[in-house]
Write a protein that holds these residues in place. Sequence first.
Motif, PDB file in Angstrom:
ATOM      1  N   GLY A 259      16.510  -4.476 -11.555  1.00 56.27           N
ATOM      2  CA  GLY A 259      17.347  -4.717 -12.729  1.00 56.27           C
ATOM      3  C   GLY A 259      16.599  -4.483 -14.038  1.00 56.27           C
ATOM      4  O   GLY A 259      16.936  -5.065 -15.072  1.00 56.27           O
ATOM      5  N   LEU A 260      15.577  -3.612 -14.011  1.00 55.98           N
ATOM      6  CA  LEU A 260      14.816  -3.351 -15.227  1.00 55.98           C
ATOM      7  C   LEU A 260      15.416  -2.185 -15.999  1.00 55.98           C
ATOM      8  O   LEU A 260      15.966  -1.256 -15.391  1.00 55.98           O
ATOM      9  CB  LEU A 260      13.355  -3.015 -14.873  1.00 55.98           C
ATOM     10  N   PRO A 261      15.330  -2.213 -17.333  1.00 50.13           N
ATOM     11  CA  PRO A 261      15.890  -1.113 -18.128  1.00 50.13           C
ATOM     12  C   PRO A 261      15.217   0.209 -17.762  1.00 50.13           C
ATOM     13  O   PRO A 261      14.014   0.236 -17.494  1.00 50.13           O
ATOM     14  CB  PRO A 261      15.561  -1.502 -19.585  1.00 50.13           C
ATOM     15  N   GLY A 262      15.990   1.269 -17.711  1.00 51.74           N
ATOM     16  CA  GLY A 262      15.433   2.583 -17.386  1.00 51.74           C
ATOM     17  C   GLY A 262      15.556   2.870 -15.903  1.00 51.74           C
ATOM     18  O   GLY A 262      15.329   3.983 -15.445  1.00 51.74           O
ATOM     19  N   GLY A 263      15.944   1.853 -15.114  1.00 53.23           N
ATOM     20  CA  GLY A 263      16.082   2.053 -13.678  1.00 53.23           C
ATOM     21  C   GLY A 263      17.390   2.746 -13.352  1.00 53.23           C
ATOM     22  O   GLY A 263      18.265   2.870 -14.211  1.00 53.23           O
TER      23      GLY A 263
ATOM     24  N   PRO B 103      11.005   9.556  -8.943  1.00 54.76           N
ATOM     25  CA  PRO B 103      12.248   8.995  -8.413  1.00 54.76           C
ATOM     26  C   PRO B 103      12.059   7.605  -7.779  1.00 54.76           C
ATOM     27  O   PRO B 103      12.941   6.755  -7.900  1.00 54.76           O
ATOM     28  CB  PRO B 103      12.685  10.008  -7.337  1.00 54.76           C
ATOM     29  N   LEU B 104      10.915   7.352  -7.153  1.00 52.09           N
ATOM     30  CA  LEU B 104      10.715   6.025  -6.537  1.00 52.09           C
ATOM     31  C   LEU B 104      10.630   4.947  -7.619  1.00 52.09           C
ATOM     32  O   LEU B 104      11.217   3.872  -7.496  1.00 52.09           O
ATOM     33  CB  LEU B 104       9.438   6.027  -5.677  1.00 52.09           C
ATOM     34  N   ARG B 105       9.900   5.265  -8.708  1.00 53.85           N
ATOM     35  CA  ARG B 105       9.753   4.289  -9.800  1.00 53.85           C
ATOM     36  C   ARG B 105      11.131   3.952 -10.380  1.00 53.85           C
ATOM     37  O   ARG B 105      11.468   2.783 -10.562  1.00 53.85           O
ATOM     38  CB  ARG B 105       8.829   4.845 -10.891  1.00 53.85           C
ATOM     39  N   ALA B 106      11.943   4.994 -10.629  1.00 52.12           N
ATOM     40  CA  ALA B 106      13.278   4.775 -11.221  1.00 52.12           C
ATOM     41  C   ALA B 106      14.128   3.911 -10.285  1.00 52.12           C
ATOM     42  O   ALA B 106      14.816   2.981 -10.720  1.00 52.12           O
ATOM     43  CB  ALA B 106      13.954   6.120 -11.475  1.00 52.12           C
ATOM     44  N   TRP B 107      14.047   4.196  -8.989  1.00 51.90           N
ATOM     45  CA  TRP B 107      14.845   3.440  -8.018  1.00 51.90           C
ATOM     46  C   TRP B 107      14.393   1.977  -7.958  1.00 51.90           C
ATOM     47  O   TRP B 107      15.202   1.061  -7.965  1.00 51.90           O
ATOM     48  CB  TRP B 107      14.714   4.094  -6.638  1.00 51.90           C
ATOM     49  N   LEU B 108      13.059   1.790  -7.948  1.00 54.87           N
ATOM     50  CA  LEU B 108      12.525   0.421  -7.894  1.00 54.87           C
ATOM     51  C   LEU B 108      12.955  -0.374  -9.124  1.00 54.87           C
ATOM     52  O   LEU B 108      13.364  -1.527  -9.026  1.00 54.87           O
ATOM     53  CB  LEU B 108      10.981   0.446  -7.851  1.00 54.87           C
ATOM     54  N   MET B 109      12.859   0.271 -10.289  1.00 52.05           N
ATOM     55  CA  MET B 109      13.243  -0.417 -11.529  1.00 52.05           C
ATOM     56  C   MET B 109      14.720  -0.785 -11.489  1.00 52.05           C
ATOM     57  O   MET B 109      15.114  -1.867 -11.925  1.00 52.05           O
ATOM     58  CB  MET B 109      12.886   0.440 -12.745  1.00 52.05           C
ATOM     59  N   GLY B 110      15.525   0.105 -10.920  1.00 50.95           N
ATOM     60  CA  GLY B 110      16.949  -0.187 -10.760  1.00 50.95           C
ATOM     61  C   GLY B 110      17.174  -1.394  -9.854  1.00 50.95           C
ATOM     62  O   GLY B 110      17.938  -2.299 -10.166  1.00 50.95           O
ATOM     63  N   ARG B 111      16.459  -1.416  -8.722  1.00 50.99           N
ATOM     64  CA  ARG B 111      16.595  -2.536  -7.781  1.00 50.99           C
ATOM     65  C   ARG B 111      16.219  -3.849  -8.437  1.00 50.99           C
ATOM     66  O   ARG B 111      16.751  -4.902  -8.107  1.00 50.99           O
ATOM     67  CB  ARG B 111      15.676  -2.345  -6.561  1.00 50.99           C
TER      68      ARG B 111
ATOM     69  N   ALA C  47       0.840  -1.206   0.000  1.00 51.64           N
ATOM     70  CA  ALA C  47       0.000   0.000   0.000  1.00 51.64           C
ATOM     71  C   ALA C  47       0.872   1.252   0.000  1.00 51.64           C
ATOM     72  O   ALA C  47       0.620   2.209  -0.750  1.00 51.64           O
ATOM     73  CB  ALA C  47      -0.925   0.000   1.220  1.00 51.64           C
ATOM     74  N   VAL C  48       1.929   1.237   0.833  1.00 49.94           N
ATOM     75  CA  VAL C  48       2.802   2.422   0.908  1.00 49.94           C
ATOM     76  C   VAL C  48       3.449   2.672  -0.456  1.00 49.94           C
ATOM     77  O   VAL C  48       3.462   3.810  -0.960  1.00 49.94           O
ATOM     78  CB  VAL C  48       3.886   2.224   1.999  1.00 49.94           C
ATOM     79  N   ILE C  49       3.954   1.598  -1.088  1.00 49.53           N
ATOM     80  CA  ILE C  49       4.647   1.777  -2.371  1.00 49.53           C
ATOM     81  C   ILE C  49       3.661   2.237  -3.447  1.00 49.53           C
ATOM     82  O   ILE C  49       3.918   3.182  -4.191  1.00 49.53           O
ATOM     83  CB  ILE C  49       5.372   0.476  -2.778  1.00 49.53           C
ATOM     84  N   GLN C  50       2.506   1.569  -3.493  1.00 46.57           N
ATOM     85  CA  GLN C  50       1.493   1.930  -4.491  1.00 46.57           C
ATOM     86  C   GLN C  50       1.120   3.420  -4.375  1.00 46.57           C
ATOM     87  O   GLN C  50       1.094   4.153  -5.361  1.00 46.57           O
ATOM     88  CB  GLN C  50       0.252   1.059  -4.267  1.00 46.57           C
ATOM     89  N   LEU C  51       0.840   3.859  -3.152  1.00 43.63           N
ATOM     90  CA  LEU C  51       0.388   5.243  -2.978  1.00 43.63           C
ATOM     91  C   LEU C  51       1.543   6.227  -3.189  1.00 43.63           C
ATOM     92  O   LEU C  51       1.326   7.316  -3.711  1.00 43.63           O
ATOM     93  CB  LEU C  51      -0.276   5.426  -1.615  1.00 43.63           C
ATOM     94  N   ALA C  52       2.767   5.816  -2.821  1.00 40.17           N
ATOM     95  CA  ALA C  52       3.914   6.708  -3.050  1.00 40.17           C
ATOM     96  C   ALA C  52       4.186   6.851  -4.546  1.00 40.17           C
ATOM     97  O   ALA C  52       4.542   7.937  -5.025  1.00 40.17           O
ATOM     98  CB  ALA C  52       5.148   6.169  -2.324  1.00 40.17           C
ATOM     99  N   LEU C  53       3.992   5.763  -5.310  1.00 39.30           N
ATOM    100  CA  LEU C  53       4.205   5.827  -6.762  1.00 39.30           C
ATOM    101  C   LEU C  53       3.260   6.833  -7.413  1.00 39.30           C
ATOM    102  O   LEU C  53       3.562   7.415  -8.449  1.00 39.30           O
ATOM    103  CB  LEU C  53       3.998   4.447  -7.401  1.00 39.30           C
ATOM    104  N   GLU C  54       2.104   7.020  -6.784  1.00 37.17           N
ATOM    105  CA  GLU C  54       1.116   7.937  -7.371  1.00 37.17           C
ATOM    106  C   GLU C  54       1.310   9.382  -6.919  1.00 37.17           C
ATOM    107  O   GLU C  54       0.631  10.275  -7.417  1.00 37.17           O
ATOM    108  CB  GLU C  54      -0.287   7.453  -7.015  1.00 37.17           C
ATOM    109  N   ARG C  55       2.219   9.610  -5.959  1.00 32.57           N
ATOM    110  CA  ARG C  55       2.454  10.979  -5.495  1.00 32.57           C
ATOM    111  C   ARG C  55       3.308  11.742  -6.509  1.00 32.57           C
ATOM    112  O   ARG C  55       4.319  11.223  -6.985  1.00 32.57           O
ATOM    113  CB  ARG C  55       3.198  10.954  -4.160  1.00 32.57           C
ATOM    114  N   GLU C  56       2.900  12.980  -6.751  1.00 36.61           N
ATOM    115  CA  GLU C  56       3.623  13.805  -7.721  1.00 36.61           C
ATOM    116  C   GLU C  56       5.083  14.005  -7.329  1.00 36.61           C
ATOM    117  O   GLU C  56       5.986  13.960  -8.160  1.00 36.61           O
ATOM    118  CB  GLU C  56       2.957  15.174  -7.788  1.00 36.61           C
ATOM    119  N   ASP C  57       5.307  14.228  -6.018  1.00 37.05           N
ATOM    120  CA  ASP C  57       6.659  14.566  -5.579  1.00 37.05           C
ATOM    121  C   ASP C  57       7.563  13.343  -5.428  1.00 37.05           C
ATOM    122  O   ASP C  57       8.780  13.467  -5.423  1.00 37.05           O
ATOM    123  CB  ASP C  57       6.606  15.341  -4.247  1.00 37.05           C
ATOM    124  N   LEU C  58       6.992  12.156  -5.287  1.00 38.84           N
ATOM    125  CA  LEU C  58       7.798  10.960  -4.986  1.00 38.84           C
ATOM    126  C   LEU C  58       7.768   9.920  -6.101  1.00 38.84           C
ATOM    127  O   LEU C  58       8.688   9.100  -6.210  1.00 38.84           O
ATOM    128  CB  LEU C  58       7.277  10.287  -3.704  1.00 38.84           C
ATOM    129  N   GLY C  59       6.697   9.922  -6.882  1.00 35.77           N
ATOM    130  CA  GLY C  59       6.444   8.824  -7.821  1.00 35.77           C
ATOM    131  C   GLY C  59       7.591   8.588  -8.793  1.00 35.77           C
ATOM    132  O   GLY C  59       8.065   7.455  -8.933  1.00 35.77           O
TER     133      GLY C  59
END
Length: 297
Positions: free
Chosen positions: A292-296, A282-290, A268-280
């Motif tokens: 190992g997805l392209p663009g992370g 950078p969090l998405r990029a970091w998660l994708m990096g963790r 729930a925390v991750i889902q709602l943070a991904l939708e926040r304008e201020d956090l979404g």
Amino acid sequence: MGVDKAVIPAAGMGTRFLPATKATPKEMLPVVDTPAIQYVVEEAVAAGLDDLLFVTGRNKRALEDHFDRNLELEEVLAEKGDDARLRLVERSSDLARIHYVRQGQPLGLGHAVLMSRHHVGPQPFAVLLGDDLIDPRDPILPRMIDVRERLGGSVLCLMEVPREQISLYGCAAVEATGEPGVVRVTDLVEKPPVESAPSSLAVIGRYVLDPAIFEILADTPPGRGGEIQLTDALQRLCHPGVPGGGVHGVLFTGRRYDTGDRLSYLQAVIQLALEREDLGGPLRAWLMGRLGLPGGE
Ligand code: G1P
């Protein structure tokens, strides 16, 4: 009579989140930057419920403080000219009229609701459970209140869940009413084994209850887990001829987040943070990096 009162049980021990909940109520755990319970209060207020009763236990202090003014903090923020944060701090104390009653003994959800009898009086009322967060873009309470006003009785929020998960919930047997999305509840069972569950329709933590529930709760023996179960009292309300106007269900197909256990809470925390304008972003990029997805990152 219209529905303007909401009861919010908040007396649970939060054992699934120990040690975080040793001295802090689990309702105060942050979902991104806001205590889980504030989402629930905001949902109630948005549905026109402006008289809220928390049923608390020994842990009420932080809840009371959160929904009260904090003049010292307000002064500091005002002096700094930090208007955005000042508004955030003021908001939680301006939301609604909030009352408190203590449960005394942890005898179950049904018992917690019974504690609200005196405050609620002879009128229909809503119950919101803090573990279920309903996305504000998919409001369900106004629809439930509308069904109560048109059909009387009590109204549950029902959601189709994968069959193997039904034993985590109250489960409803239903029949059609002719109105899309609204069913008549014919039977209820609290957390049934998957094999004997009458359906895969789960009771979600939003209720609009007829005050007849109080008389029944006062006479409901402990059920599953040795606790007085709200589901057991509602099951009796389903029976034809029992005063209280029967039980309907509104089918919920919107977005819901469960904060009741550690994994779903993190989701729930991750889902709602991904939708926040201020956090979404950078969090998405970091998660994708963790991952190992392209663009992370
Ligand atoms: C409670 C109710 C259950 C309901 C659930 C919804 O269970 O007893 O009927 O399906 O809330 O979240 P709990 O999750 O508190 O054990």
